[in-house]
Design a protein around this motif. Structure first.
Motif, short mmCIF file in Angstrom:
data_model
loop_
_atom_site.label_atom_id
_atom_site.label_comp_id
_atom_site.label_asym_id
_atom_site.label_seq_id
_atom_site.Cartn_x
_atom_site.Cartn_y
_atom_site.Cartn_z
N LEU A 141 0.85 -1.19 0.00
CA LEU A 141 0.00 0.00 0.00
C LEU A 141 0.88 1.24 0.00
CD1 LEU A 141 -2.95 0.89 0.15
CD2 LEU A 141 -2.74 0.95 2.63
N GLY A 142 1.94 1.20 0.80
CA GLY A 142 2.91 2.30 0.82
C GLY A 142 4.31 1.74 1.01
N ILE A 143 5.26 2.18 0.20
CA ILE A 143 6.62 1.65 0.30
C ILE A 143 7.26 2.05 1.61
CG2 ILE A 143 7.72 3.60 -0.87
CD1 ILE A 143 8.65 -0.13 -1.22
N THR A 144 6.87 3.20 2.18
CA THR A 144 7.44 3.62 3.47
C THR A 144 7.11 2.61 4.55
OG1 THR A 144 6.89 5.86 2.75
CG2 THR A 144 7.71 5.60 4.99
N GLU A 153 -4.75 8.84 -6.70
CA GLU A 153 -5.55 8.17 -5.67
C GLU A 153 -4.67 7.23 -4.85
OE1 GLU A 153 -8.63 8.35 -4.52
OE2 GLU A 153 -9.11 10.03 -5.82
N ARG A 154 -3.79 6.52 -5.54
CA ARG A 154 -2.91 5.59 -4.83
C ARG A 154 -1.95 6.34 -3.91
NH1 ARG A 154 -3.82 0.21 -4.03
NH2 ARG A 154 -1.90 -0.76 -3.35
N GLU A 155 -1.48 7.48 -4.38
CA GLU A 155 -0.56 8.29 -3.57
C GLU A 155 -1.24 8.76 -2.29
OE1 GLU A 155 1.48 11.75 -2.01
OE2 GLU A 155 -0.49 11.78 -2.94
N LYS A 156 -2.54 9.06 -2.38
CA LYS A 156 -3.28 9.49 -1.18
C LYS A 156 -3.45 8.34 -0.20
CE LYS A 156 -5.97 13.05 -3.57
NZ LYS A 156 -7.29 13.37 -4.14
N LEU A 157 -3.54 7.10 -0.72
CA LEU A 157 -3.79 5.95 0.12
C LEU A 157 -2.61 5.59 1.00
CD1 LEU A 157 -5.67 3.39 -2.15
CD2 LEU A 157 -6.57 4.65 -0.21
N GLY A 158 -1.41 5.61 0.43
CA GLY A 158 -0.26 5.11 1.18
C GLY A 158 0.95 6.00 1.07
N SER A 159 1.84 5.86 2.05
CA SER A 159 3.08 6.63 2.03
C SER A 159 3.97 6.07 0.93
CB SER A 159 3.78 6.51 3.39
OG SER A 159 3.77 5.17 3.84
N VAL A 160 4.59 6.96 0.15
CA VAL A 160 5.29 6.53 -1.05
C VAL A 160 6.79 6.75 -1.00
CG1 VAL A 160 3.25 6.90 -2.51
CG2 VAL A 160 4.88 8.77 -2.19
N ALA A 161 7.29 7.53 -0.03
CA ALA A 161 8.71 7.89 0.01
C ALA A 161 9.47 7.05 1.03
CB ALA A 161 8.86 9.37 0.35
N LEU A 206 14.26 13.64 -10.91
CA LEU A 206 13.77 15.01 -10.85
C LEU A 206 14.93 16.00 -10.80
CD1 LEU A 206 10.92 14.52 -8.21
CD2 LEU A 206 10.91 13.98 -10.64
N VAL A 207 14.85 17.01 -11.65
CA VAL A 207 15.87 18.07 -11.64
C VAL A 207 15.84 18.80 -10.30
CG1 VAL A 207 16.64 20.21 -12.73
CG2 VAL A 207 15.76 18.32 -14.15
N LYS A 208 14.63 19.08 -9.83
CA LYS A 208 14.45 19.72 -8.51
C LYS A 208 13.63 18.77 -7.63
CE LYS A 208 12.45 23.20 -10.32
NZ LYS A 208 11.74 24.48 -10.62
N PRO A 209 14.16 18.41 -6.46
CA PRO A 209 13.42 17.49 -5.57
C PRO A 209 12.04 18.04 -5.20
CG PRO A 209 15.68 17.74 -4.82
CD PRO A 209 15.46 18.79 -5.88
N LEU A 210 11.08 17.11 -5.03
CA LEU A 210 9.72 17.46 -4.61
C LEU A 210 9.44 16.84 -3.25
CD1 LEU A 210 7.58 16.90 -7.85
CD2 LEU A 210 8.35 19.08 -6.91
N ASN A 211 8.52 17.44 -2.51
CA ASN A 211 8.05 16.86 -1.25
C ASN A 211 6.99 15.80 -1.55
OD1 ASN A 211 9.66 18.43 0.39
ND2 ASN A 211 8.10 20.00 0.68
N MET A 212 7.16 14.60 -0.97
CA MET A 212 6.18 13.53 -1.15
C MET A 212 5.88 12.87 0.18
SD MET A 212 7.33 11.92 -4.84
CE MET A 212 5.77 11.08 -5.05
#
Length: 668
Positions: A300-303, A562-570, A596-602
């Motif tokens: 569900l989430g890789i974290t 939707e999947r990103e909202k369900l589980g922690s991804v980082a 990513l050229v510029k890191p994003l918050n996830m």
């Protein structure tokens, strides 16, 4: 003579079973066996006028006499109110429930009349309840001429109500009572508080609206959420609603949308408050989920998968058993941790009715789990309550028992030259008659090279010095005895048998190998520069479309978000995230690496975020074969088990990435 209410209850119970234990009666009524014996003397005298006898032998109570005479003795009793025979603890719970549900003060005389006890006893119950309420941030107000009332926050009242209901009626009984209208006993009391028709209506609506939950709620969580919905509806009709903070965090969630639809089907629009919707959405988001086949293969989430692996490894190191290799443990624990972390982060309580038993059975393991969990979660500022630790301990305990079971099983390989039919027949007979043996596979007579067995079971004599037993494909009783005798006289060293899951290991057949090759050929490596998560997902969907993976980018974007909202991804501390999803718009399984050229918050643990510079994307058709999903699942597992693999995905070129993923596919 007339019998007291308690004596009438005892007689009815004995007449129903005609064989009742005094200890059972004593515990059910909360009085001593000496008191029960005095009651039985009075009951015996009463029954003598109907030519019915009562006998006590070795603590068992039975009646003697004709059926007609026994029925006549019962007819004379009349209907006994259920509340009159509650034990003292149940009376306290009943009083507390009535006070929490009431919109104003209740006179002590009301409780005295309902429970058939003097007001002095009610006062004693209230003394104990006053302390109980205070521990839950609630105040018990008692004033002469005014009555008794509970004051405090509606949210605290609601949580206390749920706790008391589960104390009053065990969880299993609660589920059964919500499924069926129960007359008599606790059913009468619950039916007094909640109408069965309302429960049935709410249940049907929940089943319909919760269909989009993937993974679905487990059964206990479904009925737990149903109870919260019923209470919300009941309280809303009384003009009561909760006050909730952090509303914005759930405003765009799937859970909030589902709750809005549920309440609009159960209540008039003017009675629905936003805080009530958020409150129920919080409970829905924190509910335990079923461990489905999909979630066994893909997290569900890789974290949380990484956390589950770290916890299993920590506990495994402490007990000397490599339970981190148990895939069922990692997937099951990760599935539990996702909502558990959410519950802890918002202070949402969870009940664990098995906690006392868990601590008793797994005393040492519970202590180890507590220490490992504290060490792993402390950096994130989370403290797992004992209820959550109990569930985690159950997962670990089950893995240890699986390991012990596997360790004690002899590994056998079947040798059969008569074709797959005979071999499968023999395998089926072995599984049925000799479950202590673990079948590793079937081999031809020539070229037995595998070393993954302790003994060979063959349908023909073998020209080999390897341990083997010759049997019929039908495995007769004599064959079974020969196998057991051979094993008992062998020198096989059980202590060197390692934990593995060979029976569960994916066997890549031709069709799956073709799809694996297709996945490898379609891998993409892209450098992108999105401003935010939504823009990044749009680029990912367009890349998949250009690679011939899908035809509808909007559907793919929706699935990923939707999947990103369900589980922690980082993955914590790795600047790496995993996003995966399944959709009808996807033609074939796909793996893509986006730097990513510029890191994003996830999203990471709970409400935490991580800076991410590499994103692994895995897409599959909604109808993809389980074996192919299992291949993708191997990639997920490798991320947390193999630092070298993770580094290749973060820094390697396309050729190195393909080679690394091929090795993961081929690894047993």
């Amino acid at each position: 003579m007339e019998l007291t209410s308690r004596q009438q209850y005892i007689l009815k119970q004995i007449a129903r079973d005609n064989n009742m234990d005094m200890d059972e009666i004593s515990k059910a009524l909360g009085v001593s066996e000496r008191t029960i014996r005095r009651d039985l003397d009075d009951i015996r005298e009463y029954l003598s006028t109907f030519n019915v006898g009562l006998k006590v032998d070795s603590g068992r109570v039975t009646l003697s006499g004709s059926r007609r005479d026994i029925e006549n003795s019962l007819k004379n009793l009349g209907k006994l109110p259920q509340l009159w025979i509650l034990n003292p603890r149940e009376r306290e719970i009943y009083i507390a429930l009535e006070l929490l549900r009431s919109n104003g003060p209740i006179k002590m005389a009301y409780f005295s009349h309902k429970l058939n006890v003097v007001e002095g006893s009610i006062s004693i119950y209230l003394d104990r309840l006053e302390r109980w309420f205070k521990q839950r941030n609630l105040n018990l107000i008692r004033r002469r001429g005014y009555g008794v009332e509970v004051s405090g926050n509606e949210k605290d009242k609601r949580e206390a109500l749920v706790e008391l209901l589960y104390d009053f009626v065990p969880a299993g009984n609660m589920i059964y009572m919500m499924e069926n209208r129960i007359n008599g006993g606790y059913g009468d009391i619950l039916n007094h508080w909640f109408h069965m028709e309302d429960i049935k209506k709410a249940k049907a609506i929940l089943k319909e609206e919760l269909r989009e939950m993937d993974p679905p709620l487990d059964e206990a969580s479904f009925y737990g959420f149903l109870l919260h919905v019923i209470l919300s509806v009941d309280r809303a009709k009384k003009g009561k609603t909760v006050c909730v903070e952090r509303k914005d965090e759930l405003a765009d969630s799937r859970e909030y949308r589902i709750v809005k639809k549920i309440l609009r089907r159960l209540l008039p629009e003017d009675l629905i408050k936003e805080d009530e919707e958020v409150y129920l959405a919080l409970h829905l988001k924190g509910a335990k989920l079923q461990l489905t086949e999909d979630s066994k293969l893909l997290p569900l989430g890789i974290t949380t998968m990484e956390l589950a692996y770290s916890m299993a490894r920590g506990v495994g190191d402490a007990i000397g058993i490599p339970i981190e290799n148990d895939r069922n443990l990692i997937s099951g624990l990760a599935q539990h941790l996702e909502p558990a972390i959410y519950r802890v982060s918002i202070g949402l309580a969870i009940r664990n009715p098995l906690l006392a038993q868990i601590k008793e059975r797994y005393r040492e393991l519970f202590s180890i789990v507590s220490g490992v969990t504290e060490r792993i979660f402390k950096p994130y500022g989370y403290e797992m309550p004992e209820e959550e630790l109990g569930y985690i301990t159950m997962h670990m305990g089950a893995a240890i028992e699986r390991w012990n079971y596997e360790r004690g099983r002899l590994r056998v390989r079947i040798v059969c030259p008569n074709g797959i039919g005979s071999a499968e027949l023999l395998a089926g007979r072995i599984r049925k008659e000799l479950p202590e043996l673990k079948i590793m596979g079937i081999s031809p007579v020539e070229g037995i090279k595998e070393a993954d067995y302790d003994i060979l079971i063959s349908t023909v004599p073998l020209n080999t010095t390897e341990r083997h037993v010759v049997v019929s494909p039908f495995l007769s009783a004599a064959d079974i005895e020969n196998i057991r005798e051979y094993i008992s006289h062998s020198d096989i060293n059980y202590t060197n048998m390692s934990y593995d899951e060979s029976e569960d290991t994916l066997s890549v057949d031709y069709e799956v190998s073709v799809k694996a090759d297709e996945i490898l050929r379609n891998i993409t490596l892209e450098s992108i520069n999105p401003e935010n998560l939504v823009e990044m997902v749009g680029i990912i969907a367009e890349t998949a479309r250009d690679a011939g993976i899908c035809n509808d980018t909007e559907k793919v974007k929706r699935v990923i978000l939707e999947r990103e909202k369900l589980g922690s991804v980082a993955l914590p501390g790795e600047m790496f995230a995993l996003i995966h999803g399944r959709s009808e718009a996807v033609f074939k399984s796909y793996v893509g690496i986006f730097r990513l050229v510029k890191p994003l918050n996830m999203k990471s643990i709970g409400f935490n975020v991580e800076r991410v510079s590499t994103v692994l994307v895995m897409l599959a058709s909604a109808r993809e074969e389980p074996e192919v999903i299992a291949l993708l699942g191997r990639i997920s597992s490798a991320l947390i088990e193999d630092d070298k693999f993770l580094n290749v995905l973060k820094m390697g070129d396309i050729k190195e990435i393909r080679e690394a993923i091929l090795n993961v596919f081929n690894k047993k």
